[in-house]
Enzyme design. Structure first.
Site: not given
Ligand SMILES: Cc1cc2nc3c(=O)[nH]c(=O)nc-3n(C[C@H](O)[C@H](O)[C@H](O)COP(=O)(O)OP(=O)(O)OC[C@H]3O[C@@H](n4cnc5c(N)ncnc54)[C@H](O)[C@@H]3O)c2cc1C
Length: 463
Positions: A35, A43, A119, A184, A186, A206, A310, A318, A442
């Protein structure tokens, strides 16, 4: 250059990556996770958790403001409440930091080795990590890419100065007087509503004809009504074009240029997968659009390389990332697994909140066949009344022939907590009778779910 080997290497410790590593560790798989930032990814650090903390603080402040205005039907009055955003942000940072340590501790407990740094792939089995103490080469039998996503930046509205992404919005020390939100969806509405409650004059622009366009308009109506009550101006069918002297420039559908005054411009026009900067070109994986292409086991086009979260596509949530991560860990450990989830519930933490699981009425109609749709309003739910949360409803969509539930939606104050019941019902293959025949405690808003099923069966009790 130091070299280590492992069975599973996970790149990225967001919800997808850290869950994958923890589960693999639990199953005795020799696992390393890399990381570059802090454990928990988008997240935990700049997404779900900090936004919900800010939304909660804003909600509390607005409630007290309402009481101070002498308008509270509860008979509570207070005088001149104030908000110290810097203190709110420090509280939010405290939660994030506790969770950072929590994730690091869980990884350690599961026997996972964490390497801090960025990485980059050298080939399909080898990754080099730039750490504080030099380069580290890691060889692995299997690799899970969980590099996540990042905010989309428009070339004519680059981040910097007044133009901010959700990340900066979650770290402001003062509430902007005027906030323009571009997009606009979420994220834009969750944050826009929070800042409006904290005192900002918010304008949402939007491009599409309506906000929250991924949801049907019946479901979003209570949110649109609330936006207006909070004084949020919503301008639809327009395109953001740039900035000019303390304002956002937008172009209307008839080509007119209009200025929206703004101290800060929050860009929430979407998120893009992180597919650059880590050597994707070295391994030449197939893409599906801008995302990494995966099959139903999260396998990519290269043997031994998985991708989760993602970086693999919508819905970018998440809990989807976590479920994929858990599955990949079990596959690497030799279990027979494939993606078999019936639904990925989604919650939008607007005011009121939206929850969807399974198919919308439109999606269900597209399958053909008769439907039974039952809707129960929170205006007829005792618990909702006691919380001043009467606006909204629960809606259940089922097949007419065998009553199999295809989708469930709700909009209402606190409706997010119904997501668990909705997800469970779909996952267990519930029929309308299963929900209607379950005793719901209830007085709870969950009774609205039971009543919506009863309504679809034609014999709701409280309406
Ligand atoms: C403002 C906001 C609100 C949100 N609210 C919600 C919610 O309420 N509910 C929900 O389900 N989702 C929500 N999300 C979406 C959620 O954050 C993502 O879907 C989730 O974090 C995806 O997880 P992930 O493990 O795929 O990637 P990420 O959480 O993006 O994590 C990827 C990690 O990989 C690391 N990384 C990337 N490339 C490298 C590399 N080459 N070497 C080392 N490290 C690396 C990054 O530093 C990062 O820490 C929200 C997002 C935002 C921006």
């Amino acid at each position: 250059m130091k070299e280590i080997s492992c069975k599973l290497l996970v790149i990225g410790a967001g919800p997808g990556g850290y869950v994958c590593a923890i589960r693999a560790g639990q199953l005795g798989v020799d696992t390393v996770i890399v990381e570059a930032g802090k454990p928990g990814g988008t997240c935990l650090n700049v997404g779900c958790i900090p936004s919900k903390a800010l939304i909660h603080a804003a909600e509390e402040f607005e409630k007290v403001l309402h009481m101070a205005g002498g308008e509270s039907p509860l008979g509570i009055s207070v005088t001149a409440p104030t908000l110290d955003l810097a203190k709110t942000i420090a509280w939010k940072d405290g939660i994030v930091s506790r969770l950072n340590s929590g994730v690091a501790g869980l990884l350690k407990k599961a026997g996972v080795k964490t390497v801090h740094g960025w990485a980059t792939f050298r080939d399909g089995k080898t990754v080099a990590v730039e750490t504080e103490t030099g380069s580290q080469v890691i060889r692995a039998e299997a690799i899970a890419i969980a590099t996540g996503s990042a905010p989309v930046e428009l070339p004519f509205l680059p981040f910097g100065g007044p133009v901010i992404s959700s990340t900066e919005a979650l770290a402001l020390s003062e509430v902007p007087k005027k906030l323009a939100v571009v997009g606009g969806g979420y994220i834009g509405l969750e944050l826009g509503i929070a800042f409006a409650k904290m005192g900002a004059k918010v304008t949402v622009v939007e491009a599409l004809p309506r906000v929250l366009a991924q949801y049907d308009s019946e479901l979003t109506r209570p949110v649109v009504k609330r936006l207006s009550a909070l004084g949020i101006e919503v301008i639809t069918g327009v395109k953001a074009k740039g900035t000019k002297g303390g304002a956002l420039l937008i172009e209307t559908s008839d080509g007119k240029s209009v200025k929206v005054a703004a101290d800060k411009i929050l860009m929430t026009v979407g998120r893009k997968p992180v597919t650059e900067g880590w050597g994707l070109e070295q391994i030449d994986l197939d893409l599906a659009g801008k995302f990494i292409r995966i099959d139903d086991q999260c396998r990519t086009s290269m043997r031994g390389i998985f991708a989760i979260g993602d970086v693999t596509g919508e819905p970018m949530l998440a809990h989807r990332a976590m479920a994929q991560g858990e599955m990949v860990a079990e596959i690497v450990a030799g279990h027979k697994r494939s993606w078999d989830k019936r639904s990925i519930p989604a919650v939008c933490f607007t005011d009121p909140e939206l929850v969807t699981a399974g198919l919308s009425p439109e999606e269900a109609k597209a399958l053909g066949g008769e439907l039974k749709i039952g809707m129960f309003p929170f205006a007829a739910n005792g618990r909702a009344m006691t919380k001043l949360g009467e606006d909204g409803f629960v809606r259940v969509v089922a097949r007419a022939d065998n009553h199999l539930v295809l989708g469930i939606q709700a909009v209402g104050q606190g409706a997010s907590e119904l997501a668990a019941a909705f997800g469970l019902a779909l996952e267990m293959g519930a029929r309308l009778e299963d929900i209607a025949g379950t005793i719901h405690a209830h007085p709870t808003q969950g009774e609205g779910f039971q009543e919506a099923a009863l309504k679809a069966l034609g014999h709701a009790l409280h309406i």
